[in-house]
Design an enzyme around this catalytic site. Structure first.
Site, mmCIF file in Angstrom:
data_model
loop_
_atom_site.group_PDB
_atom_site.id
_atom_site.type_symbol
_atom_site.label_atom_id
_atom_site.label_comp_id
_atom_site.label_asym_id
_atom_site.label_seq_id
_atom_site.Cartn_x
_atom_site.Cartn_y
_atom_site.Cartn_z
ATOM 1 N N ASP A 1 17.972 66.156 43.681
ATOM 2 C CA ASP A 1 18.526 65.543 44.903
ATOM 3 C C ASP A 1 18.610 66.541 46.053
ATOM 4 O OD1 ASP A 1 18.949 63.166 43.632
ATOM 5 O OD2 ASP A 1 21.131 63.327 43.519
ATOM 6 N N HIS B 1 5.910 51.371 46.649
ATOM 7 C CA HIS B 1 6.339 51.997 45.398
ATOM 8 C C HIS B 1 6.092 51.086 44.184
ATOM 9 C CE1 HIS B 1 8.134 55.872 46.237
ATOM 10 N NE2 HIS B 1 8.990 55.411 47.122
ATOM 11 N N HIS C 1 7.328 50.758 52.737
ATOM 12 C CA HIS C 1 7.423 51.932 51.870
ATOM 13 C C HIS C 1 7.936 51.549 50.472
ATOM 14 C CE1 HIS C 1 8.375 56.281 51.058
ATOM 15 N NE2 HIS C 1 9.260 55.711 50.257
ATOM 16 N N GLU C 2 9.057 50.857 50.428
ATOM 17 C CA GLU C 2 9.628 50.510 49.115
ATOM 18 C C GLU C 2 8.715 49.554 48.354
ATOM 19 O OE1 GLU C 2 11.720 52.578 48.481
ATOM 20 O OE2 GLU C 2 12.497 53.101 50.460
ATOM 21 N N GLY D 1 17.705 55.248 52.943
ATOM 22 C CA GLY D 1 17.162 54.153 53.746
ATOM 23 C C GLY D 1 16.833 52.998 52.824
ATOM 24 N N GLY D 2 16.198 53.346 51.707
ATOM 25 C CA GLY D 2 15.828 52.319 50.751
ATOM 26 C C GLY D 2 15.601 52.919 49.381
ATOM 27 N N MET D 3 15.629 52.057 48.371
ATOM 28 C CA MET D 3 15.376 52.477 46.995
ATOM 29 C C MET D 3 14.564 51.384 46.316
ATOM 30 S SD MET D 3 15.738 54.734 44.622
ATOM 31 C CE MET D 3 14.863 54.484 43.087
ATOM 32 N N GLU D 4 13.460 51.825 45.713
ATOM 33 C CA GLU D 4 12.431 50.898 45.227
ATOM 34 C C GLU D 4 12.755 50.257 43.872
ATOM 35 O OE1 GLU D 4 12.330 54.214 45.510
ATOM 36 O OE2 GLU D 4 11.008 55.170 44.054
ATOM 37 N N ASN D 5 13.974 49.813 43.658
ATOM 38 C CA ASN D 5 14.298 49.208 42.367
ATOM 39 C C ASN D 5 13.376 48.005 42.123
ATOM 40 O OD1 ASN D 5 16.441 51.072 41.905
ATOM 41 N ND2 ASN D 5 17.633 49.953 43.425
ATOM 42 N N GLU E 1 6.196 59.900 46.162
ATOM 43 C CA GLU E 1 6.497 59.727 47.584
ATOM 44 C C GLU E 1 5.303 59.963 48.509
ATOM 45 O OE1 GLU E 1 9.026 58.170 48.381
ATOM 46 O OE2 GLU E 1 10.342 58.425 46.635
ATOM 47 N N GLN F 1 22.939 53.752 42.188
ATOM 48 C CA GLN F 1 21.771 54.484 42.708
ATOM 49 C C GLN F 1 21.421 55.474 41.603
ATOM 50 O OE1 GLN F 1 19.484 54.630 45.218
ATOM 51 N NE2 GLN F 1 18.714 56.420 44.146
ATOM 52 N N ARG G 1 24.256 56.637 55.397
ATOM 53 C CA ARG G 1 22.851 56.952 55.123
ATOM 54 C C ARG G 1 22.614 58.410 55.483
ATOM 55 N NH1 ARG G 1 17.661 53.657 57.597
ATOM 56 N NH2 ARG G 1 16.042 55.077 56.879
ATOM 57 N N TYR H 1 6.854 63.862 50.900
ATOM 58 C CA TYR H 1 6.418 62.633 51.574
ATOM 59 C C TYR H 1 5.240 62.912 52.507
ATOM 60 C CZ TYR H 1 10.942 60.528 50.281
ATOM 61 O OH TYR H 1 12.021 60.037 49.590
HETATM 62 N N1 BES Z 1 12.916 56.723 46.144
HETATM 63 C C1 BES Z 1 13.273 57.063 47.463
HETATM 64 C C2 BES Z 1 14.737 57.382 47.611
HETATM 65 C C3 BES Z 1 15.197 58.551 46.765
HETATM 66 C C4 BES Z 1 14.491 59.726 46.724
HETATM 67 C C5 BES Z 1 16.364 58.454 46.038
HETATM 68 C C6 BES Z 1 14.932 60.778 45.921
HETATM 69 C C7 BES Z 1 16.801 59.502 45.255
HETATM 70 C C8 BES Z 1 16.081 60.676 45.196
HETATM 71 C C9 BES Z 1 12.909 55.955 48.449
HETATM 72 O O1 BES Z 1 11.722 55.303 48.145
HETATM 73 C C10 BES Z 1 12.686 56.609 49.775
HETATM 74 O O2 BES Z 1 11.771 57.374 49.886
HETATM 75 N N2 BES Z 1 13.534 56.297 50.740
HETATM 76 C C11 BES Z 1 13.400 56.803 52.075
HETATM 77 C C12 BES Z 1 12.788 55.733 52.904
HETATM 78 C C13 BES Z 1 11.857 56.148 53.940
HETATM 79 C C14 BES Z 1 10.905 57.229 53.635
HETATM 80 C C15 BES Z 1 11.159 54.952 54.563
HETATM 81 C C16 BES Z 1 14.763 57.155 52.607
HETATM 82 O O3 BES Z 1 15.748 56.673 52.063
HETATM 83 O O4 BES Z 1 14.842 57.891 53.570
HETATM 84 ZN ZN ZN Z 2 10.050 56.506 48.560
#
Ligand code: BES
Ligand code: ZN
Length: 630
Positions: free
Chosen positions: A399, A324, A320-321, A293-297, A343, A164, A581, A407
């Site tokens: 972080d 991105h 969402h991802e 929840g997710g990461m937009e790799n 975001e 990550q 999570r 968001y």
């Molecule tokens: N890119 C983010 C996750 C992230 C943000 C990782 C900041 C590290 C630092 C990802 O796209 C995201 O926003 N995830 C959300 C999903 C949700 C808003 C649907 C999450 O994990 O809560």
């Molecule tokens: Zn995001």
């Protein structure tokens, strides 16, 4: 445009200066909005254009070992040093080369470790040198990697590793220019055991040969935080011609059913934002310890299994991802101060995708949910400056400042603009923003200048500049924000009030038709809104303590903790052990930490749960429980 920036920039700097909590005797250093304060790399001298990774995965020792080669563009012919970002890496030796010339041994120095930034790696660059090769190994505690024992996976038979990298963690597994201002292509060779499959944020054909030796190529330039790797006993199942799922055997079926609309989401996104540039869009389901929840790799979104609910209630995560792929991966925030550009735009686009596929009732609920999250986050913000969109993060870890604000306030800002200029005009504006800045990294003020040039000036008198200034730099929400409203939620509120006031029996609530969103809204109560008796009857009738939906369970546990409802604590403990999570467990630790007894319980559970959490999640929980950082 110049006058616009002249109008905004000093204001932003002024806001920052006024709000910062520095002692009065030191004059705050003027904020340079183009500078990334979270990287040591000297990007004015060198820029990475291409990166070649060659790593062996050692599950026994929990290290990645091998080399990275950086091909650099030399911007300053006289530059004699390359500074890279690292954290907790063991660097064995380095080599440098000029053009196609031979490698020669190089000299390097690792600076002292900073708690947030890690250690700068300084490499001496002979005249003309524009390539470096660094031989290194990661450490088991790498902040951007999680090594899982077989028992921590779904199938319990094979170990698992995943990375990550966002925000500052790529540097804990690759020495590089770890800043979103620099974009590079990459290729990688990953060696692991034969029975495991490696996957990366690079387009790979699903029919890859499983032989433990894998090659990847990302031929579009991406920022370092999007470099990603996962290794495990993974299988693939398609959900459409360009989309599919990677997961362990026991979850792949459920995941493919849950995310069966992914291909349609992709088409909807293309209609809104222009063609998808990344080839494939696959989703990799991680073990439950994944901290997000997710990461937009790129090409390969990583998701938490907690969103697979069996009823598509969590699929906005994929929307969402996927979004991105434009807002973030195609046009990237240039510094973490501009995180809202990633975001906020993505959250706006998510609502548009959800509305197009599942209808307004669903997307309005999600907008209203977002608004409630925003209100809570605004109330809890550490300092007033954190309630704005552009946030001065100097000296802070990005972080630690991830909240609903970038968001939801971001999405609200865009919804406001959409309401002022109309959907058609605003959609075209966003699409042009992506097209005209594709594969570039941009700061807040670039977006504002573009907004000014393309919308504000083209429609004089529609939105005054001062409004934009309020949205971006001021803590308060502008008073003419267009607040979302949900008919479905209003109905829930009416029914809930009738029940709470004794006018309606629990059995007469029309719960059979409630979606997860409606249940969650029903449970979105003031901590002291329920009597003990109401709490007990609610649980008896709907079995909330044992809810299979992790979101409903989490909301219920919050209520249970606030009422010290011990009947839920066994399930609560199991939840905290099973789910890494952050959004589903950090709020519970926070609620527990409010009382002495709760804190004792939380610390005991955490001591056991800790090895199952990702290093990022460990840090987050330790902040809440005041466990000293390691
Ligand atoms: N890119 C983010 C996750 C992230 C943000 C990782 C900041 C590290 C630092 C990802 O796209 C995201 O926003 N995830 C959300 C999903 C949700 C808003 C649907 C999450 O994990 O809560
Ligand atoms: Zn995001």
């Amino acid at each position: 445009m110049v006058s616009f920036l002249r109008c905004l920039l000093p204001l932003s700097v002024l806001t920052t200066a006024c709000l910062s909590e520095r002692p009065h005797d030191t004059v705050p250093e003027l904020l340079d909005v183009r500078r990334d304060y979270h990287s040591y790399s000297n990007v004015r001298d060198f820029r990475t254009e291409h990166l070649v990774l060659d790593l062996a995965v050692d599950f026994e020792r929990r290290v990645l070992e091998g080399a990275v080669e950086l091909n650099l563009q030399r911007l300053d012919a006289g530059a004699a040093e390359l500074r890279l970002d690292t954290r907790d890496l063991d660097v064995a030796h380095v080599e440098t080369a000029a053009g196609k010339g031979d490698w020669s041994p190089g000299s390097f120095r690792l600076d002292a470790r900073d708690a947030i930034l890690g250690s700068a790696l300084r490499i001496a660059m002979p005249p003309g040198a524009n390539r470096v090769r660094i031989h290194y190994a990661t450490r088991p505690e790498a902040s951007g990697l999680q090594w899982l024992a077989a028992a921590q996976t779904a199938d319990r038979r094979h170990p698992f590793l995943y990375s990550q990298s966002q925000a500052l963690h790529a540097r804990s597994w690759i020495p590089l220019q770890d800043t979103p201002q620099v974009r590079s292509t990459y290729e990688a060779r990953i060696r692991t055991s034969r029975n495991l499959l490696a996957a990366m944020s690079a387009c790979q054909p699903p029919e890859i040969k499983r032989d433990g030796d894998y090659f990847f190529r990302m031929s579009l330039p991406i920022p370092s935080y999007l470099i990603a790797l996962a290794v495990g006993n993974l299988y693939f199942q398609p959900t459409g011609p360009r989309t599919g799922i990677y997961a362990e055997r026991s979850v792949i079926e459920a995941a493919a059913d849950e995310f069966e609309d992914t291909e349609q989401m992709l088409k909807t996104s293309e209609r809104l934002m222009g063609s998808y540039r990344w080839g494939r869009y696959d989703v990799l389901v991680l073990p439950p310890s994944f901290p997000y929840g997710g990461m937009e790799n790129p090409c390969l979104t990583f998701v938490s299994p907690t969103s697979i609910a069996g009823d598509k209630s969590g699929v906005s995560l994929v929307a969402h991802e996927l979004a991105h792929s434009w807002s973030g991966n195609l046009v990237t925030n240039a510094t973490w101060r501009d995180f809202w550009l990633n975001e906020g735009l993505t959250t706006h686009l998510t609502h548009r995708i959800m509305e197009a596929i599942y209808g307004k009732r669903r997307s309005n609920m999600e907008r209203a949910e977002g608004m409630a999250d925003l209100q809570r986050a605004l109330a809890e913000a550490e300092k007033p400056g954190d309630r704005a969109l552009a946030v001065d993060l100097r000296g802070r870890n990005p972080d630690d400042t991830v909240t609903a604000i970038p968001y939801e306030r971001g999405a609200l800002f865009l919804a406001y603009l959409e309401s002022k200029f109309g959907r058609t005009t605003f959609d075209a504006f966003l699409r042009n923003w992506f097209d005209n800045h594709a594969f570039q990294s941009k700061i807040t003020e670039d977006f504002l200048a573009y907004l000014d040039a393309k919308l504000l000036r083209a429609h004089p008198g529609t939105v005054p500049l001062e409004k934009i200034d309020e949205w971006i730099y001021k803590p308060e929400l502008p008073d003419d924000a267009v607040l979302p409203s949900s008919e479905a939620f209003s109905e829930i509120e009416t029914q809930r009030a009738a029940w709470l006031e004794g006018r309606l029996a629990l059995a007469d609530l029309p719960t059979q038709n409630w979606s997860v969103q409606e249940w969650r809204h029903f449970l979105d109560l003031q901590p002291d809104a329920l009597t003990r008796e109401q709490l007990v009857t609610l649980d008896r009738r709907f079995n909330l303590t044992l809810s299979h939906n992790r979101f409903i369970a989490c909301d219920w546990f919050k209520i249970a903790i606030a009422h010290n409802y011990q009947a839920a604590y066994r399930a609560l403990e199991q939840h905290l052990r099973a789910v890494g999570r952050m959004r589903l467990m950090v709020p519970l630790y926070k609620e527990l930490a409010k009382t002495e007894a709760g804190l004792t319980f939380a610390r005991r559970v955490y001591a056991d749960a800790r090895p199952g959490y990702h290093p990022i999640a460990q840090t987050a929980v330790e902040r809440v429980l005041s466990v000293p950082a390691r």
